[in-house]
Design an enzyme around this catalytic site. Structure first.
Site, mmCIF file in Angstrom:
data_model
loop_
_atom_site.group_PDB
_atom_site.id
_atom_site.type_symbol
_atom_site.label_atom_id
_atom_site.label_comp_id
_atom_site.label_asym_id
_atom_site.label_seq_id
_atom_site.Cartn_x
_atom_site.Cartn_y
_atom_site.Cartn_z
ATOM 1 N N ASP A 7 -1.449 4.084 1.183
ATOM 2 C CA ASP A 7 -2.722 5.071 1.018
ATOM 3 C C ASP A 7 -2.400 5.914 0.158
ATOM 4 O O ASP A 7 -1.738 6.925 0.356
ATOM 5 C CB ASP A 7 -2.858 5.657 2.440
ATOM 6 C CG ASP A 7 -4.280 6.355 2.420
ATOM 7 O OD1 ASP A 7 -5.113 6.488 1.551
ATOM 8 O OD2 ASP A 7 -4.820 6.790 3.636
ATOM 9 N N HIS A 48 -4.900 8.121 -0.777
ATOM 10 C CA HIS A 48 -5.501 9.329 -0.027
ATOM 11 C C HIS A 48 -6.051 9.981 -1.316
ATOM 12 O O HIS A 48 -6.244 11.367 -1.061
ATOM 13 C CB HIS A 48 -4.617 9.917 0.807
ATOM 14 C CG HIS A 48 -5.230 10.489 2.029
ATOM 15 N ND1 HIS A 48 -6.007 11.618 2.178
ATOM 16 C CD2 HIS A 48 -5.431 9.802 3.291
ATOM 17 C CE1 HIS A 48 -6.460 11.671 3.456
ATOM 18 N NE2 HIS A 48 -6.232 10.611 4.094
ATOM 19 N N GLU A 71 -6.378 -0.715 11.773
ATOM 20 C CA GLU A 71 -5.435 0.460 11.759
ATOM 21 C C GLU A 71 -5.293 0.906 13.294
ATOM 22 O O GLU A 71 -6.302 0.966 14.015
ATOM 23 C CB GLU A 71 -5.987 1.401 10.793
ATOM 24 C CG GLU A 71 -5.011 2.850 11.041
ATOM 25 C CD GLU A 71 -5.811 3.994 10.058
ATOM 26 O OE1 GLU A 71 -5.028 4.725 9.519
ATOM 27 O OE2 GLU A 71 -6.950 3.817 10.014
ATOM 28 N N TYR A 84 0.698 12.395 2.885
ATOM 29 C CA TYR A 84 -0.187 12.323 1.573
ATOM 30 C C TYR A 84 0.217 12.973 0.462
ATOM 31 O O TYR A 84 0.270 14.152 0.399
ATOM 32 C CB TYR A 84 -1.513 12.382 2.291
ATOM 33 C CG TYR A 84 -2.177 11.617 3.208
ATOM 34 C CD1 TYR A 84 -1.840 10.203 3.100
ATOM 35 C CD2 TYR A 84 -2.699 12.180 4.235
ATOM 36 C CE1 TYR A 84 -2.412 9.414 4.424
ATOM 37 C CE2 TYR A 84 -3.102 11.514 5.356
ATOM 38 C CZ TYR A 84 -3.068 10.078 5.281
ATOM 39 O OH TYR A 84 -3.216 9.428 6.299
ATOM 40 N N HIS A 123 1.531 3.484 10.967
ATOM 41 C CA HIS A 123 2.086 4.091 9.853
ATOM 42 C C HIS A 123 3.265 4.665 9.897
ATOM 43 O O HIS A 123 4.122 5.095 10.773
ATOM 44 C CB HIS A 123 1.312 5.598 9.947
ATOM 45 C CG HIS A 123 -0.226 5.605 10.078
ATOM 46 N ND1 HIS A 123 -1.066 6.717 10.022
ATOM 47 C CD2 HIS A 123 -0.974 4.504 9.536
ATOM 48 C CE1 HIS A 123 -2.290 6.192 9.949
ATOM 49 N NE2 HIS A 123 -2.183 4.997 9.597
#
Ligand code: MG
Length: 400
Positions: free
Chosen positions: A206, A208, A335, A158, A127
């Protein structure tokens, strides 16, 4: 050995990295033969532990630990009402521990029980984050220098963070973000990253589930030129039909599934070829037994695996992911969140990353152990994570 039976089942709670982890240990009537499995539902760790010890233990003590499939099937319906993240995680802890025992009995690592290696190690993604595109680029370059080739890029977490919020008086407390500002920021981020990093590095993102469905459609289209490896959780599990709309409008690869707990959720997405990567959290769907079947289903429909691998996963669960990664022909990516030195001491045999690939121990079973005296040094806490209380500028609570 024909009389082999389950002698005891316990849930062990530990938080060496500050994240509540739940591990199930199954001991057998054979001295020294035991297995461990991941049952980590970090936000409800006590409830899972209670399910394991109050309900699963009396149900399973005295049964043959070699009968993994029968135990999975009967444990799942033993309460009649089934599935859900609590029960699935409890069953996962048991299921993985039984696979661990099976491997020790066979003197084979679990990947060999699952058909053997398709590859020597699993490529992982990390990440990358930052407050602006330059900071994200710097973070990506730091990972590239460490040997990583796949980076998930977010800017401010996010939904993003650095927004001027326009909220009504007395708006309730929460983790505020502006979906529109977020959606506008993401194409700018990837324009920057592609122009600076070139086309060789694989980039992921992402959403999310932070956007209204039609905004997710628009963002997926806008990101198409930047050739993402995948776009994750474009929609919440409550809005799966919208995947068809995204699919009909662009070729951005789609990944979905970390919140799924039932096959009815993933089945239509896979069989209608509406996603490219399945992202389930293996313990949340009930362990290795259902995950192996899900991987095989995906293989038939050209969908690759990208099992959820965040920090709220014990090294036992991470090892289970990797055994399946190694033995699945349709593995896509893994991941990865690095474990601290403390976590590695609690979990001897913890998987290791070298040059962008994660390796699992070749010892029989899952290849990772649990030092219970060290685990006891890091008690769990009972605090709710703030980010789950997501709100948009007018104060409305939305999916986190
Ligand atoms: Mg995710």
């Amino acid at each position: 050995m024909s009389e082999l039976k389950i002698r005891d089942i316990r849930a062990i709670l530990t938080a060496p990295d500050g994240i509540n982890l739940v591990v199930v240990k199954i001991e057998t009537t054979e001295p020294g033969l035991y297995g461990i499995g991941c049952a980590t539902f970090t936000q409800r760790h006590l409830t899972v532990a209670n399910t394991v010890e109050q309900y699963m233990k009396p149900f399973l003590v005295g049964k043959d630990p070699r009968r993994i499939e029968d135990i999975w099937q009967t444990a799942m319906v033993s309460s009649y009402w089934r599935n859900g993240p609590v029960l699935n995680n409890a069953i996962s802890g048991i299921d993985m521990a039984l696979w661990d025992i099976k491997g020790k009995l066979a003197n084979m690592p679990v990947y060999d029980l699952l058909g053997g290696k398709c590859r020597e190690a699993a490529a992982v993604y990390r990440h990358a984050d930052g407050r602006d595109p330059q900071e994200v680029e710097d973070c990506v370059r730091k990972y590239i220098d460490q040997g990583y080739r796949y980076l998930r890029c977010q800017m401010g977490g996010y939904g993003g963070r650095d927004h001027t919020l326009h909220s009504p008086e007395n708006a309730l407390a929460g983790a505020y973000f502006d979906p529109d500002a977020y959606a506008r920021s993401v194409p700018r981020l990837f324009e920057h990253l592609r122009s600076r990093l070139g086309g060789e590095i694989e980039l992921l993102h992402d959403i999310h589930e932070r956007l209204a469905p039609i905004e997710a459609v628009r963002l997926a289209k806008q990101l198409e030129p930047y050739r993402l490896f995948f776009l994750e959780d474009a929609l919440p599990p409550e809005q799966l039909e919208w995947f068809e709309t995204i699919r009909s409008q662009c070729a951005t690869p789609l990944a979905m599934g970390e919140l799924f707990v039932h096959s009815a959720e993933w089945m239509p997405l896979i069989t209608r070829r509406l996603i490219d990567f399945i992202r389930c959290h293996i313990s949340a769907i009930g362990g290795l037994t259902p995950a192996e079947k899900l991987a095989t289903l995906c293989e038939a429909f050209g969908v690759r695996t990208a099992w959820h691998g965040p920090g709220d996963l014990s090294p036992v669960g991470a090892a289970a992911n990797i055994h399946l990664d190694l033995s699945s022909p349709n593995f896509g990516i893994q991941e990865w969140s690095e474990y601290s030195e403390k976590a590695r001491e609690v979990f001897p045999g913890c998987p290791e990353v070298r040059n962008g690939y994660v390796y699992v121990s070749d010892k029989p079973g899952l290849g990772v152990d649990l030092d219970e005296s060290k685990a006891a040094l890091y008690p769990c806490h009972n605090k709710l994570p703030a980010w789950t209380l997501a709100r948009i500028p007018d104060g409305t609570a939305i999916r986190p």
